[in-house]
Design a protein around this motif. Sequence first.
Motif, PDB file in Angstrom:
ATOM      1  N   PRO A  91       0.825  -1.204  -0.056  1.00  0.00           N
ATOM      2  CA  PRO A  91       0.040  -0.045  -0.068  1.00  0.00           C
ATOM      3  C   PRO A  91       1.078   1.435  -0.061  1.00  0.00           C
ATOM      4  N   ARG A  92       0.286   2.554  -0.526  1.00  0.00           N
ATOM      5  CA  ARG A  92       1.054   3.725  -0.409  1.00  0.00           C
ATOM      6  C   ARG A  92       0.973   4.213   1.087  1.00  0.00           C
ATOM      7  N   LYS A  93       2.138   5.141   1.375  1.00  0.00           N
ATOM      8  CA  LYS A  93       2.225   5.891   2.393  1.00  0.00           C
ATOM      9  C   LYS A  93       1.858   7.215   2.320  1.00  0.00           C
ATOM     10  N   GLU A  97       1.298   9.380  -4.317  1.00  0.00           N
ATOM     11  CA  GLU A  97       0.221   9.071  -5.238  1.00  0.00           C
ATOM     12  C   GLU A  97      -0.019   7.431  -5.450  1.00  0.00           C
ATOM     13  N   ARG A  98      -1.306   6.819  -5.712  1.00  0.00           N
ATOM     14  CA  ARG A  98      -1.365   5.326  -6.106  1.00  0.00           C
ATOM     15  C   ARG A  98      -0.385   4.906  -7.000  1.00  0.00           C
ATOM     16  N   GLY A  99      -0.357   5.957  -7.980  1.00  0.00           N
ATOM     17  CA  GLY A  99       0.530   5.639  -9.355  1.00  0.00           C
ATOM     18  C   GLY A  99       2.029   5.506  -8.970  1.00  0.00           C
ATOM     19  N   ARG A 157     -15.324   0.558  -6.417  1.00  0.00           N
ATOM     20  CA  ARG A 157     -16.591   0.518  -5.639  1.00  0.00           C
ATOM     21  C   ARG A 157     -16.335   1.356  -4.393  1.00  0.00           C
ATOM     22  N   LEU A 158     -15.379   1.221  -3.766  1.00  0.00           N
ATOM     23  CA  LEU A 158     -14.881   2.226  -2.631  1.00  0.00           C
ATOM     24  C   LEU A 158     -15.070   3.566  -2.959  1.00  0.00           C
ATOM     25  N   ASP A 159     -14.460   3.944  -3.974  1.00  0.00           N
ATOM     26  CA  ASP A 159     -15.096   5.415  -4.405  1.00  0.00           C
ATOM     27  C   ASP A 159     -16.353   5.933  -4.510  1.00  0.00           C
ATOM     28  N   ASN A 186      -9.725   6.473 -13.643  1.00  0.00           N
ATOM     29  CA  ASN A 186      -8.844   5.733 -12.830  1.00  0.00           C
ATOM     30  C   ASN A 186      -9.172   5.708 -11.270  1.00  0.00           C
ATOM     31  N   HIS A 187      -8.737   4.901 -10.726  1.00  0.00           N
ATOM     32  CA  HIS A 187      -8.788   4.966  -9.183  1.00  0.00           C
ATOM     33  C   HIS A 187      -7.501   5.515  -8.743  1.00  0.00           C
ATOM     34  N   SER A 188      -7.723   6.994  -8.568  1.00  0.00           N
ATOM     35  CA  SER A 188      -6.375   7.683  -8.247  1.00  0.00           C
ATOM     36  C   SER A 188      -7.045   9.199  -8.290  1.00  0.00           C
ATOM     37  N   GLY A 227      -8.764   8.575   0.017  1.00  0.00           N
ATOM     38  CA  GLY A 227      -7.841   7.203   0.443  1.00  0.00           C
ATOM     39  C   GLY A 227      -6.649   7.966   1.316  1.00  0.00           C
ATOM     40  N   ALA A 228      -6.467   9.179   0.490  1.00  0.00           N
ATOM     41  CA  ALA A 228      -5.079   9.878   1.333  1.00  0.00           C
ATOM     42  C   ALA A 228      -5.440  10.332   2.778  1.00  0.00           C
ATOM     43  N   ALA A 229      -6.644  10.831   2.817  1.00  0.00           N
ATOM     44  CA  ALA A 229      -7.336  11.474   4.164  1.00  0.00           C
ATOM     45  C   ALA A 229      -7.355  10.185   5.210  1.00  0.00           C
TER      46      ALA A 229
END
Length: 326
Positions: A91-93, A97-99, A157-159, A186-188, A227-229
């Motif tokens: 997972p990202r920290k 960004e997810r990319g 779906r989470l978005d 994109n999921h971004s 997601g970042a929040a």
Amino acid sequence: MKDPIKIAITGAAGQIGYSLLFRIASGAIFGPEQPVDLNLIEIEPGMKALAGVKMELDDCAFPLLNKVVTTCNMDEGFYGANWALLVGSVPRKAGMERGDLLGINGKIFIGQGKSIAANAADDIRVLVVGNPCNTNCWTAMKNASKIPSNRWFAMTRLDENRAKAQLAEKAGVHVNEVSNMTIWGNHSSTQYPDFFNAKIGGKPAPEVIKDEAWVKDTFIPTVQKRGAAVIAARGLSSAASAANAAIETVRTLVTPTKAGDWFSVGVCSDGSYGTPAGTVTSLPIRSNGKDWEVVQGIELNEFAKEKIAASNKELLEEQAEISKLF
Ligand code: NAD
Ligand code: LMR
């Protein structure tokens, strides 16, 4: 007793895995009459924790859980699978960004695509959760050419659920009142949550929430950056809500969609709405319980077209980057 459905899950000892497995084993996807086999796949360092997860699954004595396999051998894990949920990846920290994960996670999906093609059941369907999930899904699909492109899904779906929750709160209604929520792209942070075609209490959302400044300055960025929040607040990326979204994605794909409604999932585009054919991008989808289709005839304003174009561009750039590796 019906024949069990076999579900292979990668990253099964991770955070999402811990929220996902127990709900699947209790019937949350396929219902109270359908037994399941779980093939739990980890990398070698995750095997000790996975043994503990298996002990806990055993200790639940789930009536629907027929068999559990734990393995760090992908070929064994995907063998005979009817569904593969590809969660395993880093997972990202905070601050990423997810990319940015493409260089770290992307190559995992080359080998997994090949292994799924060689080992899974003929009716295999694949949901990719690990980020960047659209392009990881595209990578696995490209490395499994014998599996039809309509069997590959990337999780947005989470978005969709986040967007519904924000609209419900703003309108002062229960989230069940919000429908027709499309996440495009994109999921971004380039994703476009489509307020203008959503419905609240059956009415077009713009007739209920007449605050376009809020839509553009608060709603869209909140969903794009949720997601970042969560990472900023928890120090870890979303897990329970992600597991819930994975369950809902598969459940809605295998259940007929309510008349007039649709849901969001990343699929291999047929070029609908100007999205580049062949990319894995999130679109409005309906299912008849077996097959799915892109909902046609949704009107997009200039603002929407611009946002979707930005996400299309990002997806093509991600594809170009990862395809150098295969
Ligand atoms: P985590 O670090 O808690 O767990 C990941 C697990 O995957 C670990 O146990 C690790 O050992 C395992 N793993 C790593 N590489 C593997 C491989 N090649 N094969 C099998 N297992 C492997 O991470 P998490 O919080 O569960 O998140 C997993 C992924 O899901 C991340 O990429 C995260 O960004 C993504 N995610 C996506 C969404 C979405 O909406 N699409 C939502 C939340 C999280
Ligand atoms: C999310 O949307 O919560 C996940 O994709 C995790 C992340 O990195 O944002």
